[in-house]
Design a protein around this motif. Structure first.
Motif, PDB file in Angstrom:
ATOM      1  N   ASP A   1      25.552  51.169  41.040  1.00 25.77           N
ATOM      2  CA  ASP A   1      26.208  50.686  42.262  1.00 25.77           C
ATOM      3  C   ASP A   1      25.986  49.187  42.432  1.00 25.77           C
ATOM      4  O   ASP A   1      26.917  48.441  42.791  1.00 25.77           O
ATOM      5  CB  ASP A   1      25.664  51.426  43.487  1.00 25.77           C
TER       6      ASP A   1
ATOM      7  N   ARG B   1      28.093  47.280  39.929  1.00 24.44           N
ATOM      8  CA  ARG B   1      29.491  47.245  40.371  1.00 24.44           C
ATOM      9  C   ARG B   1      29.678  46.171  41.450  1.00 24.44           C
ATOM     10  O   ARG B   1      30.674  45.428  41.442  1.00 24.44           O
ATOM     11  CB  ARG B   1      29.919  48.605  40.909  1.00 24.44           C
ATOM     12  N   ALA B   2      28.717  46.081  42.363  1.00 26.93           N
ATOM     13  CA  ALA B   2      28.826  45.115  43.452  1.00 26.93           C
ATOM     14  C   ALA B   2      28.679  43.674  42.969  1.00 26.93           C
ATOM     15  O   ALA B   2      29.090  42.744  43.669  1.00 26.93           O
ATOM     16  CB  ALA B   2      27.762  45.419  44.510  1.00 26.93           C
ATOM     17  N   SER B   3      28.103  43.485  41.791  1.00 32.24           N
ATOM     18  CA  SER B   3      27.836  42.133  41.304  1.00 32.24           C
ATOM     19  C   SER B   3      29.035  41.496  40.607  1.00 32.24           C
ATOM     20  O   SER B   3      29.024  40.286  40.359  1.00 32.24           O
ATOM     21  CB  SER B   3      26.650  42.160  40.328  1.00 32.24           C
TER      22      SER B   3
ATOM     23  N   ALA C   1      33.138  40.458  40.135  1.00 35.10           N
ATOM     24  CA  ALA C   1      34.183  39.946  41.019  1.00 35.10           C
ATOM     25  C   ALA C   1      35.137  41.057  41.453  1.00 35.10           C
ATOM     26  O   ALA C   1      35.397  41.998  40.697  1.00 35.10           O
ATOM     27  CB  ALA C   1      34.951  38.838  40.315  1.00 35.10           C
ATOM     28  N   GLU C   2      35.623  40.935  42.663  1.00 31.77           N
ATOM     29  CA  GLU C   2      36.559  41.925  43.183  1.00 31.77           C
ATOM     30  C   GLU C   2      37.803  41.982  42.303  1.00 31.77           C
ATOM     31  O   GLU C   2      38.362  40.960  41.915  1.00 31.77           O
ATOM     32  CB  GLU C   2      36.957  41.559  44.623  1.00 31.77           C
ATOM     33  N   GLY C   3      38.214  43.196  41.979  1.00 26.03           N
ATOM     34  CA  GLY C   3      39.383  43.376  41.120  1.00 26.03           C
ATOM     35  C   GLY C   3      39.055  43.465  39.651  1.00 26.03           C
ATOM     36  O   GLY C   3      39.919  43.835  38.845  1.00 26.03           O
ATOM     37  N   GLU C   4      37.815  43.102  39.265  1.00 25.87           N
ATOM     38  CA  GLU C   4      37.419  43.216  37.862  1.00 25.87           C
ATOM     39  C   GLU C   4      37.260  44.689  37.492  1.00 25.87           C
ATOM     40  O   GLU C   4      36.855  45.518  38.310  1.00 25.87           O
ATOM     41  CB  GLU C   4      36.100  42.480  37.618  1.00 25.87           C
ATOM     42  N   ARG C   5      37.567  44.987  36.257  1.00 25.16           N
ATOM     43  CA  ARG C   5      37.452  46.352  35.766  1.00 25.16           C
ATOM     44  C   ARG C   5      35.991  46.793  35.731  1.00 25.16           C
ATOM     45  O   ARG C   5      35.114  46.037  35.331  1.00 25.16           O
ATOM     46  CB  ARG C   5      38.044  46.436  34.356  1.00 25.16           C
TER      47      ARG C   5
END
Length: 254
Positions: free
Chosen positions: A139, A142-144, A146-150
């Protein structure tokens, strides 16, 4: 080509066994497979050597399948990406990466280039905290980014389960047969995103180094005089491996 990375924050959780099961099922399905051993004990990396050294006595040992390769990971992310490109170019369908215990940067690199991260979880109280820690680690990873990155899908896999655990998870009223602590652990695991497959405890799993990939082992024992019982036991484990691979395919191809 599918890339699966197997992680846990502790050793002895079933990471290597999971890799062997996936490799066996994919071979059985006619796929080309590469296993990458990033663990410190290199048990997966020694799989072929263990198989070649095993004395099969009355059973004629099959040749190691040409469609199954085992290798060590490159030292850099760039090297790993190049390796994956090479494997895909030569027709490999599935790459499974076994990792060392702990929360390491190189393991995170493996996860980020994967389609799926599997977290093996033994359904016992002593290991629940480590499984939960591994899920929280993913988790945070995932938060680390960039937004939109796979980011890969993450699933827990219940490993090495006894009959009561399987009954509790699959049969109405089975949960009541477990001690309260085991009930709590199983319920916590099943609340997480998990594969709808439970890998049962089996002596065959403990002897994977001896047997090698399950499909050829089952066929060889079936041909040998007196080998039917062993062949049947290996075949049952191969059926579990097929279910595991089907669960992985369902997540990755969704």
């Amino acid at each position: 080509m599918q890339v699966i990375t197997i992680v846990q924050t502790k050793g002895g959780s079933g990471k290597t066994t999971t890799a062997m099961l996936l490799g066996s099922a994919a071979l059985d399905a006619g796929r080309r497979v590469t296993l990458i051993d990033g663990d410190v004990n290199a048990q997966l990396g020694r799989w072929r050597d263990s198989f070649e050294l095993a004395a099969w006595e009355a059973v004629k040992k099959p040749a190691w399948p040409e469609a199954l390769a085992i290798m060590s990971p490159p030292e850099t992310v760039e090297g790993l990406l190049s390796l994956l490109e090479e494997e895909e170019a030569r027709g490999v369908d599935l790459v499974v990466i076994d990792t060392r215990p702990g929360t390491h940067t190189d393991t995170e690199d493996f996860c980020l280039i994967s389609d799926l991260v599997l977290i093996p979880a033994r359904p016992v109280f002593a290991e629940w905290e480590m499984t939960h820690r591994a899920v929280l680690w993913m988790d945070d990873l995932r938060a680390s980014i960039a937004e939109g990155e796979r980011f890969p899908a993450v699933r827990v896999l219940v490993m090495d389960a006894g009959p009561k655990i399987i009954d509790a998870a699959t049969r109405e009223g089975g949960l009541s047969l477990l001690p309260k602590r085991d009930q709590d652990v199983l319920m916590e695991i099943l609340r997480l995103d998990h594969l709808d497959v439970i890998v049962p405890h089996s002596k065959i799993l403990e002897q994977m180094g001896f047997h090698g990939p399950l499909g050829p082992a089952a066929a060889a024992n079936a041909r040998a005089p007196g080998g039917r019982l062993v062949a049947d036991a290996i075949t049952r484990q191969l059926e579990v491996a097929r279910l595991l691979l089907a669960g992985v395919d369902e997540v990755v191809l969704d």
